[in-house]
Design a protein around this motif. Structure first.
Motif, PDB file in Angstrom:
ATOM      1  N   LEU A 101       0.847  -1.196   0.013  1.00 11.15           N
ATOM      2  CA  LEU A 101       0.028   0.239  -0.064  1.00 11.15           C
ATOM      3  C   LEU A 101       1.006   1.005  -0.029  1.00 11.15           C
ATOM      4  O   LEU A 101       2.005   1.269   0.742  1.00 11.15           O
ATOM      5  N   LYS A 102       0.475   2.233  -0.660  1.00  6.88           N
ATOM      6  CA  LYS A 102       1.155   3.644  -0.485  1.00  6.88           C
ATOM      7  C   LYS A 102       0.337   4.379   0.384  1.00  6.88           C
ATOM      8  O   LYS A 102      -0.828   4.884  -0.186  1.00  6.88           O
ATOM      9  N   LEU A 103       0.763   5.029   1.207  1.00  2.36           N
ATOM     10  CA  LEU A 103      -0.203   6.156   1.912  1.00  2.36           C
ATOM     11  C   LEU A 103      -0.155   7.411   1.192  1.00  2.36           C
ATOM     12  O   LEU A 103       0.869   8.080   0.793  1.00  2.36           O
ATOM     13  N   THR A 104      -1.407   8.089   1.024  1.00  2.00           N
ATOM     14  CA  THR A 104      -1.882   9.222   0.193  1.00  2.00           C
ATOM     15  C   THR A 104      -2.337  10.121   1.003  1.00  2.00           C
ATOM     16  O   THR A 104      -2.317  11.469   0.609  1.00  2.00           O
ATOM     17  N   PHE A 131      -5.087   7.144   4.857  1.00  2.00           N
ATOM     18  CA  PHE A 131      -5.617   6.467   3.555  1.00  2.00           C
ATOM     19  C   PHE A 131      -4.339   6.156   2.654  1.00  2.00           C
ATOM     20  O   PHE A 131      -3.348   6.465   2.534  1.00  2.00           O
ATOM     21  N   ALA A 132      -4.741   5.009   1.795  1.00  2.00           N
ATOM     22  CA  ALA A 132      -3.819   4.407   0.985  1.00  2.00           C
ATOM     23  C   ALA A 132      -4.191   4.103  -0.188  1.00  2.00           C
ATOM     24  O   ALA A 132      -5.563   3.647  -0.228  1.00  2.00           O
ATOM     25  N   THR A 133      -3.231   3.748  -1.371  1.00  2.00           N
ATOM     26  CA  THR A 133      -3.706   3.135  -2.456  1.00  2.00           C
ATOM     27  C   THR A 133      -3.096   1.783  -2.425  1.00  2.00           C
ATOM     28  O   THR A 133      -2.113   1.569  -1.836  1.00  2.00           O
ATOM     29  N   VAL A 134      -3.567   0.827  -3.352  1.00  2.00           N
ATOM     30  CA  VAL A 134      -3.130  -0.625  -3.257  1.00  2.00           C
ATOM     31  C   VAL A 134      -2.365  -0.676  -4.457  1.00  2.00           C
ATOM     32  O   VAL A 134      -2.579  -0.610  -5.615  1.00  2.00           O
ATOM     33  N   GLU A 135      -0.722  -0.592  -4.359  1.00  2.00           N
ATOM     34  CA  GLU A 135       0.180  -0.625  -5.305  1.00  2.00           C
ATOM     35  C   GLU A 135       0.245  -2.191  -5.831  1.00  2.00           C
ATOM     36  O   GLU A 135       0.705  -2.441  -7.031  1.00  2.00           O
ATOM     37  N   HIS A 136       0.232  -3.136  -5.081  1.00  3.10           N
ATOM     38  CA  HIS A 136       0.305  -4.587  -5.261  1.00  3.10           C
ATOM     39  C   HIS A 136      -0.680  -5.426  -4.586  1.00  3.10           C
ATOM     40  O   HIS A 136      -0.550  -5.254  -3.310  1.00  3.10           O
ATOM     41  N   GLY A 137      -1.403  -6.093  -5.116  1.00  5.45           N
ATOM     42  CA  GLY A 137      -2.307  -6.829  -4.399  1.00  5.45           C
ATOM     43  C   GLY A 137      -1.973  -8.273  -3.759  1.00  5.45           C
ATOM     44  O   GLY A 137      -0.787  -8.490  -4.134  1.00  5.45           O
TER      45      GLY A 137
END
Length: 318
Positions: A101-104, A131-137
């Motif tokens: 995850l990347k913190l946004t 909050f974060a985006t999923v960079e690798h599942g």
């Protein structure tokens, strides 16, 4: 690039909700989908808040004061112990198993009070949640180790562009100044985090400047428009209202150099300020003026921004 540090914790609970506006419930495992979020969670999607995280230590402190909160009550997807998420910088990588995850965003504005706020009069998610985006599942389960890897010192500078225009915001005109500013910043090596189009409304401008600087933690905010003599031109006032320090030399340089192109440059009221670790620079609302102004300041901005970030030294000699 190597990280500047790493912190380790453990996932305590995973929570999802199938519909927005409903409480999240715990699950024994969940799949993280790259570029989307947690499978089955209503808040997943193509945006920067795909996954929400909260530190269990913050929940325990809340409960010690009589909160009686259970996992998911604050709307968090991931509850973990050992990591103070709200103290991490944006762009931190959060890794558990195969998942990255990347913190946004740090915290959020609370538009509607949640059930726990209505019950006890407080909610920690707006100030402690991230909050974060999923960079690798991959699959997540409670008990998995999570590692927070801080951004590299030489990571890309992050910028946001805010266009201020009543007609543009109302859909009566297509503004080109903001998109052009974003193009030039991207060409100069900046990561464009957001582009925002707003009417000339001071309170709304102030709120967005605060959100971009405090929650999104961008290094640079470029505004276009609202710097003239019209009574609706309030961008400088909104910018000064959120400033923690002044950085007048940038706006002064733009005016001095622009006077060589047009004498009307003296009529621009644009300012340049700092809000904590974010530089905010007002530019005029025309595409041509944006191009001219960025040509003046872009070659020098990176050094100042990296000093502000703490990854470069002042230019004076020892």
């Amino acid at each position: 690039m190597e990280a500047t540090g790493a912190i380790t914790g453990v996932i305590k609970a995973l929570c999802i909700s199938e519909a927005r506006g409903t409480a999240k419930h715990t699950v024994s495992s969940v799949r993280c989908l790259a570029g989307h979020g947690l499978e089955g969670d209503a808040h997943a999607g193509n945006w920067h808040r795909q996954v929400s995280l909260l530190s269990d230590e913050q929940v325990q402190a809340f409960n010690a004061a009589g909160g009686a909160a259970q996992p998911g009550d604050f709307g968090e997807n991931i509850l973990a112990c050992g990591i103070d998420f709200s103290a991490l910088p944006v762009d931190t990588l959060l890794m558990a198993g195969e998942v990255v995850l990347k913190l946004t965003q740090i915290g959020k504005e609370c538009h509607r009070h949640c059930q726990i706020f209505r019950r006890v009069g407080d909610c920690i998610m707006p100030r402690e949640g991230v909050f974060a985006t999923v960079e690798h599942g991959g699959e997540l389960r409670p008990g998995m180790v999570m590692t927070a890897q801080l951004p590299a010192a030489d990571a890309l500078l992050r910028a946001a562009v805010m266009t201020l225009s009543d007609k543009g915001a109302a859909g009566q005109r297509q503004d080109t100044s903001g998109p052009r500013a974003a193009e030039l910043l991207a060409a100069a090596g900046y990561e464009i985090v957001e582009q925002v189009l707003l009417p000339d409304a001071q309170r709304q401008i102030e709120q967005e400047l605060k959100r971009l600087a405090d929650s999104r933690q961008v290094d640079l905010i470029i505004t276009t428009g609202g710097t003239g003599f019209s009574l609706r031109d309030v961008t400088p006032e909104a910018t000064l209202a959120v400033a923690t320090r002044l950085a007048p030399g940038i706006a002064e340089a733009i005016r001095v150099e622009s006077l060589k192109i047009t004498r009307r440059a003296m009529l621009s009221r644009g300012v340049s300020v700092l809000r904590n670790s974010t530089l905010i620079v007002n530019l005029p609302g025309s595409k041509k003026a944006v191009e001219e102004a960025l040509a003046i300041i872009l070659p020098e901005l990176e050094h100042g921004l990296r000093i502000l970030r703490g990854t470069a030294r002042e230019c004076g000699r020892a």
